[in-house]
Write a protein that holds these residues in place. Structure first.
Motif, PDB file in Angstrom:
ATOM      1  N   GLY A 150      43.147  45.688  45.076  1.00  0.00           N
ATOM      2  CA  GLY A 150      43.475  44.671  44.099  1.00  0.00           C
ATOM      3  C   GLY A 150      42.282  43.891  43.609  1.00  0.00           C
ATOM      4  N   LEU A 151      42.604  42.831  42.888  1.00  0.00           N
ATOM      5  CA  LEU A 151      41.627  41.986  42.234  1.00  0.00           C
ATOM      6  C   LEU A 151      41.736  40.563  42.765  1.00  0.00           C
ATOM      7  CD1 LEU A 151      42.479  43.106  38.594  1.00  0.00           C
ATOM      8  CD2 LEU A 151      40.731  44.091  40.099  1.00  0.00           C
ATOM      9  N   ILE A 152      40.605  39.904  42.892  1.00  0.00           N
ATOM     10  CA  ILE A 152      40.569  38.477  43.203  1.00  0.00           C
ATOM     11  C   ILE A 152      40.200  37.790  41.899  1.00  0.00           C
ATOM     12  CG2 ILE A 152      39.434  36.643  44.496  1.00  0.00           C
ATOM     13  CD1 ILE A 152      38.715  38.785  46.614  1.00  0.00           C
ATOM     14  N   ILE A 153      41.033  36.850  41.461  1.00  0.00           N
ATOM     15  CA  ILE A 153      40.740  36.183  40.198  1.00  0.00           C
ATOM     16  C   ILE A 153      40.602  34.684  40.399  1.00  0.00           C
ATOM     17  CG2 ILE A 153      41.834  37.927  38.743  1.00  0.00           C
ATOM     18  CD1 ILE A 153      44.239  36.049  38.500  1.00  0.00           C
ATOM     19  N   ASN A 154      39.772  34.093  39.569  1.00  0.00           N
ATOM     20  CA  ASN A 154      39.576  32.655  39.531  1.00  0.00           C
ATOM     21  C   ASN A 154      40.143  32.196  38.193  1.00  0.00           C
ATOM     22  OD1 ASN A 154      38.666  30.065  39.239  1.00  0.00           O
ATOM     23  ND2 ASN A 154      36.542  30.515  39.715  1.00  0.00           N
ATOM     24  N   THR A 155      41.355  31.667  38.215  1.00  0.00           N
ATOM     25  CA  THR A 155      42.010  31.300  36.959  1.00  0.00           C
ATOM     26  C   THR A 155      41.369  30.092  36.299  1.00  0.00           C
ATOM     27  OG1 THR A 155      43.637  30.013  38.202  1.00  0.00           O
ATOM     28  CG2 THR A 155      44.245  32.277  37.602  1.00  0.00           C
ATOM     29  N   LEU A 156      40.482  29.388  37.005  1.00  0.00           N
ATOM     30  CA  LEU A 156      39.818  28.226  36.424  1.00  0.00           C
ATOM     31  C   LEU A 156      38.489  28.577  35.769  1.00  0.00           C
ATOM     32  CD1 LEU A 156      40.514  25.678  39.309  1.00  0.00           C
ATOM     33  CD2 LEU A 156      41.822  26.051  37.213  1.00  0.00           C
ATOM     34  N   ALA A 157      38.039  29.806  35.915  1.00  0.00           N
ATOM     35  CA  ALA A 157      36.742  30.206  35.353  1.00  0.00           C
ATOM     36  C   ALA A 157      36.759  30.076  33.828  1.00  0.00           C
ATOM     37  CB  ALA A 157      36.401  31.625  35.750  1.00  0.00           C
ATOM     38  N   LYS A 158      35.706  29.508  33.279  1.00  0.00           N
ATOM     39  CA  LYS A 158      35.539  29.381  31.823  1.00  0.00           C
ATOM     40  C   LYS A 158      34.177  29.929  31.455  1.00  0.00           C
ATOM     41  CE  LYS A 158      39.361  27.082  31.242  1.00  0.00           C
ATOM     42  NZ  LYS A 158      40.526  27.831  31.280  1.00  0.00           N
ATOM     43  N   PRO A 159      34.073  30.941  30.628  1.00  0.00           N
ATOM     44  CA  PRO A 159      35.177  31.718  30.068  1.00  0.00           C
ATOM     45  C   PRO A 159      35.850  32.535  31.167  1.00  0.00           C
ATOM     46  CG  PRO A 159      33.093  32.759  29.523  1.00  0.00           C
ATOM     47  CD  PRO A 159      32.764  31.476  30.221  1.00  0.00           C
ATOM     48  N   PRO A 160      37.090  32.961  30.943  1.00  0.00           N
ATOM     49  CA  PRO A 160      37.821  33.680  31.995  1.00  0.00           C
ATOM     50  C   PRO A 160      37.206  35.047  32.301  1.00  0.00           C
ATOM     51  CG  PRO A 160      39.057  33.706  29.945  1.00  0.00           C
ATOM     52  CD  PRO A 160      37.877  32.805  29.722  1.00  0.00           C
ATOM     53  N   THR A 161      37.305  35.433  33.562  1.00  0.00           N
ATOM     54  CA  THR A 161      36.892  36.777  33.967  1.00  0.00           C
ATOM     55  C   THR A 161      37.883  37.776  33.379  1.00  0.00           C
ATOM     56  OG1 THR A 161      35.963  35.935  36.015  1.00  0.00           O
ATOM     57  CG2 THR A 161      36.500  38.289  35.948  1.00  0.00           C
ATOM     58  N   VAL A 162      37.350  38.866  32.835  1.00  0.00           N
ATOM     59  CA  VAL A 162      38.195  39.915  32.263  1.00  0.00           C
ATOM     60  C   VAL A 162      37.929  41.208  33.015  1.00  0.00           C
ATOM     61  CG1 VAL A 162      38.764  41.235  30.189  1.00  0.00           C
ATOM     62  CG2 VAL A 162      38.137  38.822  29.988  1.00  0.00           C
ATOM     63  N   TYR A 163      38.981  41.889  33.447  1.00  0.00           N
ATOM     64  CA  TYR A 163      38.895  43.196  34.084  1.00  0.00           C
ATOM     65  C   TYR A 163      39.396  44.218  33.073  1.00  0.00           C
ATOM     66  CZ  TYR A 163      38.684  40.501  38.432  1.00  0.00           C
ATOM     67  OH  TYR A 163      38.337  39.628  39.426  1.00  0.00           O
ATOM     68  N   HIS A 164      38.633  45.269  32.841  1.00  0.00           N
ATOM     69  CA  HIS A 164      39.086  46.299  31.916  1.00  0.00           C
ATOM     70  C   HIS A 164      38.559  47.658  32.333  1.00  0.00           C
ATOM     71  CE1 HIS A 164      35.340  45.341  29.424  1.00  0.00           C
ATOM     72  NE2 HIS A 164      35.503  44.286  30.152  1.00  0.00           N
ATOM     73  N   GLU A 165      39.050  48.712  31.643  1.00  0.00           N
ATOM     74  CA  GLU A 165      38.716  50.098  31.986  1.00  0.00           C
ATOM     75  C   GLU A 165      39.017  50.363  33.460  1.00  0.00           C
ATOM     76  OE1 GLU A 165      34.667  50.897  30.732  1.00  0.00           O
ATOM     77  OE2 GLU A 165      34.963  49.671  28.943  1.00  0.00           O
ATOM     78  N   ILE A 166      40.208  49.975  33.900  1.00  0.00           N
ATOM     79  CA  ILE A 166      40.597  50.041  35.312  1.00  0.00           C
ATOM     80  C   ILE A 166      41.194  51.413  35.618  1.00  0.00           C
ATOM     81  CG2 ILE A 166      42.061  49.044  37.104  1.00  0.00           C
ATOM     82  CD1 ILE A 166      42.065  46.457  35.352  1.00  0.00           C
ATOM     83  N   THR A 167      40.634  52.072  36.641  1.00  0.00           N
ATOM     84  CA  THR A 167      41.120  53.378  37.060  1.00  0.00           C
ATOM     85  C   THR A 167      41.104  53.459  38.588  1.00  0.00           C
ATOM     86  OG1 THR A 167      40.164  54.405  35.102  1.00  0.00           O
ATOM     87  CG2 THR A 167      40.745  55.875  36.893  1.00  0.00           C
ATOM     88  N   ILE A 168      42.161  54.003  39.152  1.00  0.00           N
ATOM     89  CA  ILE A 168      42.186  54.324  40.581  1.00  0.00           C
ATOM     90  C   ILE A 168      42.502  55.807  40.677  1.00  0.00           C
ATOM     91  CG2 ILE A 168      43.147  53.835  42.848  1.00  0.00           C
ATOM     92  CD1 ILE A 168      44.241  51.217  41.691  1.00  0.00           C
ATOM     93  N   ASP A 169      41.633  56.540  41.331  1.00  0.00           N
ATOM     94  CA  ASP A 169      41.807  57.979  41.477  1.00  0.00           C
ATOM     95  C   ASP A 169      41.704  58.298  42.959  1.00  0.00           C
ATOM     96  OD1 ASP A 169      41.920  60.704  41.209  1.00  0.00           O
ATOM     97  OD2 ASP A 169      40.023  60.908  40.140  1.00  0.00           O
ATOM     98  N   GLY A 170      42.765  58.818  43.537  1.00  0.00           N
ATOM     99  CA  GLY A 170      42.705  59.117  44.956  1.00  0.00           C
ATOM    100  C   GLY A 170      44.030  59.547  45.517  1.00  0.00           C
ATOM    101  N   SER A 171      44.201  59.304  46.813  1.00  0.00           N
ATOM    102  CA  SER A 171      45.399  59.727  47.526  1.00  0.00           C
ATOM    103  C   SER A 171      46.167  58.505  48.007  1.00  0.00           C
ATOM    104  CB  SER A 171      45.033  60.576  48.739  1.00  0.00           C
ATOM    105  OG  SER A 171      44.332  61.725  48.334  1.00  0.00           O
ATOM    106  N   LEU A 172      47.479  58.550  47.817  1.00  0.00           N
ATOM    107  CA  LEU A 172      48.334  57.502  48.348  1.00  0.00           C
ATOM    108  C   LEU A 172      48.557  57.744  49.833  1.00  0.00           C
ATOM    109  CD1 LEU A 172      50.981  57.237  45.500  1.00  0.00           C
ATOM    110  CD2 LEU A 172      49.048  55.738  45.943  1.00  0.00           C
TER     111      LEU A 172
END
Length: 167
Positions: free
Chosen positions: A114-136
């Motif tokens: 997962g992701l740890i986010i800081n909702t108070l960050a200015k400008p906000p942190t942006v996560y993009h181009e997210i991929t998980i490739d593997g085995s469950l």
């Protein structure tokens, strides 16, 4: 509190338990944010945390509610970067822009990521181009990806409905 990495309030987690994987994403405006791995509950997980000020990356584990295997390195965290978590067998490696920065032991056979986010960050942190490739945990091979940039409250909707596609 300078070492409160294990008490982060804002985590967004995958619904599935991942065994071995490559978790890849681009992070823009990284301000006190990070990645979670081997998550089994709020007292047991591993993490990598990016601090732009003073410029360091911290990795470690919360085991039975206690910080362990904590490592910190000085690193000038760029304003936007590609990062990869790679889990194989007994370790999770953190790469930034293709460079291995840190490795933390993996305690769990499988766990949520997962992701740890800081909702108070200015400008906000942006996560993009997210991929998980593997085995469950069930050992099936899957690829999950999202191509729409997400941040703040929008991350909740994204992570809840992250599709897993069989390949």
């Amino acid at each position: 509190r300078t070492h409160a990495y294990g008490t982060v309030d804002n985590m967004l987690l995958s619904q599935d338990q991942w065994r071995e994987y490559v978790f890849s994403l681009r992070v823009t405006n990284p301000e006190n944010c990070g990645l979670v791995f081997d998550y089994s509950d709020n007292q047991n997980y591993g993490f990598f945390y990016f601090k732009r000020t003073p410029g360091e990356v911290v990795g470690g584990q919360l085991i039975d509610g206690k910080l362990q295997n904590v490592k910190a390195i000085r690193y000038t965290v760029p304003g936007s970067f590609q990062t990869v978590l790679k889990k194989e067998k007994s370790a999770v490696d953190l790469f930034v822009e293709g460079q291995l920065l840190m490795s933390v032991p993996s305690r769990e056979e499988s766990g949520k990521v997962g992701l740890i986010i800081n909702t108070l960050a200015k400008p906000p942190t942006v996560y993009h181009e997210i991929t998980i490739d593997g085995s469950l945990g069930s050992r099936e091979k899957v690829l999950a990806q999202v191509n729409t940039p997400v941040s703040g409250g929008a991350l909740n909707a994204f992570w809840k409905f992250l599709p897993a596609y069989l390949i």
